[in-house]
Structure formats: C-alpha cells, structure tokens
Scaffold this motif. Sequence first.
Motif, PDB file in Angstrom:
ATOM      1  N   VAL A 141      40.969  42.745  34.246  1.00  0.00           N
ATOM      2  CA  VAL A 141      39.681  43.007  34.871  1.00  0.00           C
ATOM      3  C   VAL A 141      38.776  43.651  33.823  1.00  0.00           C
ATOM      4  CG1 VAL A 141      40.532  45.231  35.760  1.00  0.00           C
ATOM      5  CG2 VAL A 141      38.514  44.162  36.785  1.00  0.00           C
ATOM      6  N   VAL A 153      35.523  41.492  38.439  1.00  0.00           N
ATOM      7  CA  VAL A 153      36.580  41.234  39.406  1.00  0.00           C
ATOM      8  C   VAL A 153      37.909  41.029  38.691  1.00  0.00           C
ATOM      9  CG1 VAL A 153      35.028  40.251  41.114  1.00  0.00           C
ATOM     10  CG2 VAL A 153      36.055  38.769  39.398  1.00  0.00           C
ATOM     11  N   ALA A 412      34.453  45.307  43.652  1.00  0.00           N
ATOM     12  CA  ALA A 412      35.144  44.025  43.630  1.00  0.00           C
ATOM     13  C   ALA A 412      34.318  43.000  44.356  1.00  0.00           C
ATOM     14  CB  ALA A 412      36.510  44.137  44.291  1.00  0.00           C
ATOM     15  N   THR A 418      40.532  34.648  41.514  1.00  0.00           N
ATOM     16  CA  THR A 418      40.499  36.083  41.274  1.00  0.00           C
ATOM     17  C   THR A 418      41.128  36.804  42.444  1.00  0.00           C
ATOM     18  OG1 THR A 418      38.351  36.435  42.312  1.00  0.00           O
ATOM     19  CG2 THR A 418      38.347  35.880  39.964  1.00  0.00           C
ATOM     20  N   ALA A 420      40.538  40.443  44.363  1.00  0.00           N
ATOM     21  CA  ALA A 420      39.700  41.634  44.442  1.00  0.00           C
ATOM     22  C   ALA A 420      40.545  42.845  44.760  1.00  0.00           C
ATOM     23  CB  ALA A 420      38.635  41.455  45.525  1.00  0.00           C
TER      24      ALA A 420
END
Length: 512
Positions: A141, A153, A412, A418, A420
């Motif tokens: 991240v 994110v 996020a 991705t 979060a």
Amino acid sequence: MLRKVFFSLLVLIGLPAAAAYQLWPSAWTINAPMPNDVLNWGTDVAPERTLREKLHLPDGFQVNRYAVGLGQARIMRWTSGGDLLVSIPRKGEIALIGRDTKKTGRGGAIRALLTGLDRPHGIEIQGGYLYVAETDAILRVPFDEATGKLTGVVERFITGLPADGNHWSRTLRMGPDGWMYVSVGSSCNVCIEKDNRRAAILRFRPDDKVAEIYAEGLRNTVGFDWDTQGRMWGVDNGRDLLGDDLPPEELNLIQQGKFYGWPFRYGNNVPDPDFGQTPDPRVASAVPPAYGFPAHMAPLSVKFIHGPVPGLRNAALVTLHGSWNRSQKQGYQIMSVHWAADGTITAAPFMTGFLQDQNVLGRPVDTTEGPDGAIYVSDDYAGVIYRVSYGAATPSPTEPAMPAPERTTPPAAPAPETVAPQPKAEQEPENSGETPPAREVLRGEALFDTAGCRSCHGGDRPLAPLKDIVARYNREDIARLLATPPAAMPSFGQLKEDERLAIAAYVLATYE
C-alpha cells in the motif's frame, strides 16, 4: 510401528497434546505457558521497577517499557519519520506507535494503521510502499513515512503462498540485492512436503510476482538478516517430539541453492528417526548449521547490530521465544552472537529473566535498532515493546504508564484487485454482541468434539482448563485464535470462519 501409526491418526483428529500428556513418554512433553500459548492470555505487565529487578542485561544497559497494551506484538519496522510499526497477527492488524517527540524513551499514541488482515507478520518499507506478509499473500500500500499515513489502497501484490497446515507466519525482508525474501515454514512437525515452497526461503524480483526458491530444507526459519559482508544468516526451529535435548536449534549461513537437511537430517547432519533413511539426492550435500542452540528454545529473530552499541558492534541478537516441548522450560531470553576473526561463532546471554523459576514473565520475538541508538524488543506474551539503552537510565520508573492504544480508521477505497483496510470499532465491550442462538451453540459443541478440542480442554483433568473465558474474550477473539494456533496446538486449517465462530459460541456458553 503401531505407535507411529496411532500418533499419525491422533494428529489428524487434533489430539497430539492430549496424547503427549496422558499416553506417551517424556519425549512428547507439553510444557508451555498455557494461558498464552493455548488461550492467548498474556500476563499482567510488570511494573517498571519490577522489570529492572528481574530482567538482566550486561553492565551499563537498562530497560524500560516503550509501549504497552499491544497484544501479540511480533515484527517491528521503523519509519524514516521515527514511528514504529508492529505486526499483531491475531488482531489482523499493523499498529503504529507514534514517535517519541519528547525524548522520554516512551512511544506516543498507538493507532491501527491496517486492520482486517489475515495473520499479518512480516513488514517492510521500500519505494514509497508498505509491504505486509499475510499467510497466503504479500500486500502493499502506498505509504508516507514522514506522516505515518497510508496514501492509497491496499493491493494484493503477490498471492497464492502456501497456507495450509502449521507454521502460518511469513517473514518478509528486502535484501541488499534489492530482491524481496519471504520465509515459508513447513506445514508439519516432520513430513515430506508436497509443495516445494514449504520449509524454504523464497525470493522475488522487484515488481515481479514469480517466486524463486532461494534455499530449502529449512523447517521454520522465521528470522533472517544480512551481515556487513552481505551474507544471509537465519535461525531455524528444529522439529519437536524427540525429547528434552534434541534436536538443536540452528543458526545457518543461508546461501542460494543450498539444502539444509530437513526433514531428513538435523543438527550436524544426524539422520532423522522418521525420515533419515528416506532416499533423497539432496541429502549428500546437506549443509549443517554454523552454530547450534539448545533444543526447543525457538529462535524467532536474528538481527545484526550496526550502530555503536557497546559490546555488540557487528554482533547479532537472537531472540529465543521459549520452549513448549520440554519437561523444564528453557529459552525465554535474548542471546548475543559474535564472530571471531577466524570465523568462530560464540554466543552469550544479553537479556535474561523472562523465565523466573519456570514462571514466564515474557517471550521475546523481534529486535530492532531505533533511531536513538537504543535496542527495541517485542514481547508477544506481555504485549510490550521494551527499550534497551546504554548509559543513564531514562525515564524514571515513576513516570506515568503508557496511554491505552487508540484505534483510528485508515483511509481506503475499493478498487479492482485491491483489498481495502477494514476499520475497527473504537472499543468493543467484553463479550459484546447478541447471544448466539441455541442451534449455533449445539453446532459448536459438535465441532468442538470433531476438531479434538475436548481432549485438551474437557474432562476431569484438562491439559488446558478454560477458565474466565467470558470475562476476557468474545467470539471473534476465540475465532482468531483458532485461525492462528500456536505451536502447542494442532492446526485448524480445515475449519471455516463460521465454524470457528460456532466453536467460540459453544466455548463461551459452556466454560465460564
């Protein structure tokens, strides 16, 4: 032969601890700090004056608490801004301890930087990214070290790491060659692995997701580091159930393409009683350890000291987490390891006193040099970060205790490919939430039996009595423990999250 077959069956149904306790010889001793190892109960944090009396260091060094209330504190990494990141696997969290702006020797406010992770362990910072090793993946991240804030994110950068069986922790380091190194422990105590990425150290090129096996035959090398010559050294945890004094724990000089013996050899290439006669072409060139520690001490970290710390220049510190498979506990200390000009390796006690008359005060996991030149130690038993400094003792033992951890929601935003970070509640009451329905408790009771839990926690003489559960833990806490079982417990990888929660519901309804 019959005994080995029977033991294999017990492993499959989750009864190894009970068998060791009731049926089998002393080679299969269970002697762990059970409240911590089995129930995830820590210990009350000792007052600073008591720490100074009980923890022993070389002359001129002193210890104070840098941060408390962390829970299962494991791997530490400093940011360039002076904040300290700590992985807390059972909380699924990376915590950030604020920098010591007042120069008191104590950290600032504690906040959750990342939450909702799958047993995070290894941490690294490189190229504007924070990297975190989960059991089956490497996350990254965007991260601003100066402010200690996430700036994007979370991406599941590398996925598909082996996640079944035991030894769930993944240690992540960036090497001096720019490659990413990841240790993956064995899935078992001793066995022939089906996945050659187990019991190995993997490495990845920067921005490449294809794993290369760097070294193998390493049962569980949780800690590794590089010396000033660029050589990699790692500490390996030997197998269990061979008695109090076998096999030795290992310090290995880890080189590319080498094989280090497990599961066919241990120590100075001694044949393993279970697999020593199994043919394997790698055995002929198996590399013995460079140095051995006494059995079952559980070395978890090796870190070279690069600063001007008296008596430790170019030495390494090895944390010995402590035994569970020994009639008398040993380990529970930090050793300094030294290399003579001729290559001879010696070791000496550096930080001792965590074990007092077979009672456990703490279990050291990791060490790191701080920006102030002090040495910091994580303790996953007391949930503490210690600061070990040389010179005048600061702060005084009468200073106020550390503030309680603060929980904040990291930024996020969901996006394709991705993950979060998930926010946590500010403070969850003990045993919060609605009472589970009776059918959930009944389902948990059945799973409690089929998973073998009752063999250790039930009956007239339980190996690990379940007491004060309701006062200490909620369903999510117990489910997290089943997802990340310690060495003294079998793996529950076959259980799904809803099944772990059902067992937790039964435990809370039954064991008060």
